[in-house]
Design an enzyme around this catalytic site. Sequence first.
Site, PDB file in Angstrom:
ATOM      1  N   ARG A  11     -19.423  10.783   2.766  1.00 27.78           N
ATOM      2  CA  ARG A  11     -18.520  10.048   3.640  1.00 27.78           C
ATOM      3  C   ARG A  11     -18.117  10.951   4.807  1.00 27.78           C
ATOM      4  O   ARG A  11     -18.220  12.175   4.737  1.00 27.78           O
ATOM      5  CB  ARG A  11     -17.287   9.597   2.864  1.00 27.78           C
ATOM      6  N   SER A  13     -15.077  11.438   6.193  1.00 26.84           N
ATOM      7  CA  SER A  13     -13.719  11.971   6.260  1.00 26.84           C
ATOM      8  C   SER A  13     -13.731  13.490   6.161  1.00 26.84           C
ATOM      9  O   SER A  13     -14.643  14.084   5.574  1.00 26.84           O
ATOM     10  CB  SER A  13     -12.875  11.396   5.121  1.00 26.84           C
ATOM     11  N   LYS A  81     -13.303  10.787  -9.321  1.00 29.35           N
ATOM     12  CA  LYS A  81     -12.338   9.732  -9.647  1.00 29.35           C
ATOM     13  C   LYS A  81     -12.612   8.443  -8.874  1.00 29.35           C
ATOM     14  O   LYS A  81     -12.087   7.384  -9.228  1.00 29.35           O
ATOM     15  CB  LYS A  81     -10.908  10.208  -9.393  1.00 29.35           C
ATOM     16  N   ASP A  82     -13.474   8.509  -7.824  1.00 29.53           N
ATOM     17  CA  ASP A  82     -13.855   7.303  -7.086  1.00 29.53           C
ATOM     18  C   ASP A  82     -15.057   6.605  -7.714  1.00 29.53           C
ATOM     19  O   ASP A  82     -15.383   5.476  -7.344  1.00 29.53           O
ATOM     20  CB  ASP A  82     -14.225   7.660  -5.639  1.00 29.53           C
ATOM     21  N   SER A 127      -1.466   5.209  -5.071  1.00 26.06           N
ATOM     22  CA  SER A 127      -1.917   5.203  -6.464  1.00 26.06           C
ATOM     23  C   SER A 127      -0.913   4.553  -7.411  1.00 26.06           C
ATOM     24  O   SER A 127       0.208   5.032  -7.555  1.00 26.06           O
ATOM     25  CB  SER A 127      -2.152   6.653  -6.918  1.00 26.06           C
ATOM     26  N   ARG A 129      -1.151   4.669 -10.582  1.00 25.67           N
ATOM     27  CA  ARG A 129      -0.952   5.657 -11.650  1.00 25.67           C
ATOM     28  C   ARG A 129       0.209   6.587 -11.311  1.00 25.67           C
ATOM     29  O   ARG A 129       1.077   6.867 -12.149  1.00 25.67           O
ATOM     30  CB  ARG A 129      -2.240   6.481 -11.826  1.00 25.67           C
ATOM     31  N   ARG A 130       0.232   7.063 -10.073  1.00 24.03           N
ATOM     32  CA  ARG A 130       1.314   7.947  -9.654  1.00 24.03           C
ATOM     33  C   ARG A 130       2.653   7.211  -9.625  1.00 24.03           C
ATOM     34  O   ARG A 130       3.663   7.722 -10.095  1.00 24.03           O
ATOM     35  CB  ARG A 130       0.999   8.542  -8.280  1.00 24.03           C
ATOM     36  N   ARG A 147      -2.081   4.409   3.195  1.00 24.06           N
ATOM     37  CA  ARG A 147      -3.511   4.680   3.232  1.00 24.06           C
ATOM     38  C   ARG A 147      -3.787   5.650   4.358  1.00 24.06           C
ATOM     39  O   ARG A 147      -2.905   6.005   5.125  1.00 24.06           O
ATOM     40  CB  ARG A 147      -4.302   3.384   3.420  1.00 24.06           C
ATOM     41  N   GLY A 148      -5.042   6.073   4.471  1.00 23.41           N
ATOM     42  CA  GLY A 148      -5.421   7.016   5.506  1.00 23.41           C
ATOM     43  C   GLY A 148      -5.785   8.352   4.911  1.00 23.41           C
ATOM     44  O   GLY A 148      -5.578   8.606   3.720  1.00 23.41           O
ATOM     45  N   ASN A 149      -6.339   9.240   5.737  1.00 20.94           N
ATOM     46  CA  ASN A 149      -6.694  10.563   5.235  1.00 20.94           C
ATOM     47  C   ASN A 149      -5.443  11.406   5.025  1.00 20.94           C
ATOM     48  O   ASN A 149      -4.324  10.972   5.334  1.00 20.94           O
ATOM     49  CB  ASN A 149      -7.697  11.252   6.167  1.00 20.94           C
ATOM     50  N   THR A 152      -3.160  11.880   8.049  1.00 22.21           N
ATOM     51  CA  THR A 152      -2.424  10.662   8.404  1.00 22.21           C
ATOM     52  C   THR A 152      -1.237  10.460   7.477  1.00 22.21           C
ATOM     53  O   THR A 152      -0.121  10.129   7.918  1.00 22.21           O
ATOM     54  CB  THR A 152      -3.356   9.444   8.329  1.00 22.21           C
ATOM     55  N   ARG A 153      -1.441  10.673   6.201  1.00 22.30           N
ATOM     56  CA  ARG A 153      -0.362  10.474   5.225  1.00 22.30           C
ATOM     57  C   ARG A 153       0.743  11.504   5.413  1.00 22.30           C
ATOM     58  O   ARG A 153       1.930  11.178   5.364  1.00 22.30           O
ATOM     59  CB  ARG A 153      -0.927  10.537   3.813  1.00 22.30           C
ATOM     60  N   CYS A 241      -9.825   2.045 -10.839  1.00 22.63           N
ATOM     61  CA  CYS A 241      -8.919   2.957 -10.149  1.00 22.63           C
ATOM     62  C   CYS A 241      -7.606   2.300  -9.772  1.00 22.63           C
ATOM     63  O   CYS A 241      -6.673   2.977  -9.342  1.00 22.63           O
ATOM     64  CB  CYS A 241      -9.601   3.537  -8.915  1.00 22.63           C
TER      65      CYS A 241
END
Length: 320
Positions: A11, A13, A81-82, A127, A129-130, A147-149, A152-153, A241
């Site tokens: 990818r 990113s 995990k993806d 997430s 889960r988190r 969302r975002g990389n 960005t977060r 996920c």
Amino acid sequence: MTDRPAKLGTRRSPMATSQSQTVADAVTARTGTGVELELITSYGDVTQAQLTQLGGTGVFVNRLREELLSGGIDFAVHSLKDLPTAPAEGLTVAAVVERDDPRDALCARDGRAFEELPPGSVVGTGSPRRVAQLAALRPDLSFVPIRGNAGTRLGKIAQGEVDAVVLAYAGLARVGRLDDVTDVFGPERMLPAPGQGALAVECLASRAGDDLAYLTAVDHAATRAEVTAERSVLAELEAGCAAPVGAYADVGDGRLRLRAAVVAPDGTGAVRRERSVPVGADTAEAASSLGRELAREMIGDGADRIVADAARDSTTPSED
């Protein structure tokens, strides 16, 4: 060793290219095979929709798999995990690279630790889960999907949109943002996503034992056993996920220890279990059996109902 550089699909990113370059360098160092990155854009990278609306698991890997099957690339690197737990026809995971730190990390305004966040603080995370595990620890906080990389977060803190974000420690390390970390969640506080911190090297099954056999040089047996156990929990629960499932396995003192938790999205209920088995000659099968058996115990205590309830909540964000 091949005459031409191998094509590694990744990818685009910053995090994906960083971790793929790490694998490329390791392959070259251990086998002498040159590797060049082939940058590929997945639908999960460009859509602004929450991943649960897209089916969640697989949206970041399907485009890479198409390139593998068409012969456009020789192998691909995924954040494990993806990767969906169901096997992909014609493909195989040729190597699981030694895992980086699997823990989750908090990045908060004013350098605050998790316990120091004022009541009502807004925490951003992609997430469920988190959210579930953090809400169990601090029900007085507010959790919002982002969302975002990583950049960005993290920028949302400076912009005042959130007071903190939670990301994978390994991912922050790969993009050089560990200075932003203000707290780290060990597995005793929050179990990571199955496979978190590990990288999977995937290729055509027909080539794995042939011209791509050199990929086994970057396979790490202990990590493969650990993530096999973790992902077997996820598979047995029939969860993806978007499910609030945490699992962490570690090899030590001759045993493989597995801890898992399924937590209600609001943190008010949970099923937690732990088991271990000796590490022997057939560690892979032992790891798979360990995960499945632990998951069945959890299903007996209602974990499947928590997973089903979470799946019905379309507003739940997906693991990042």
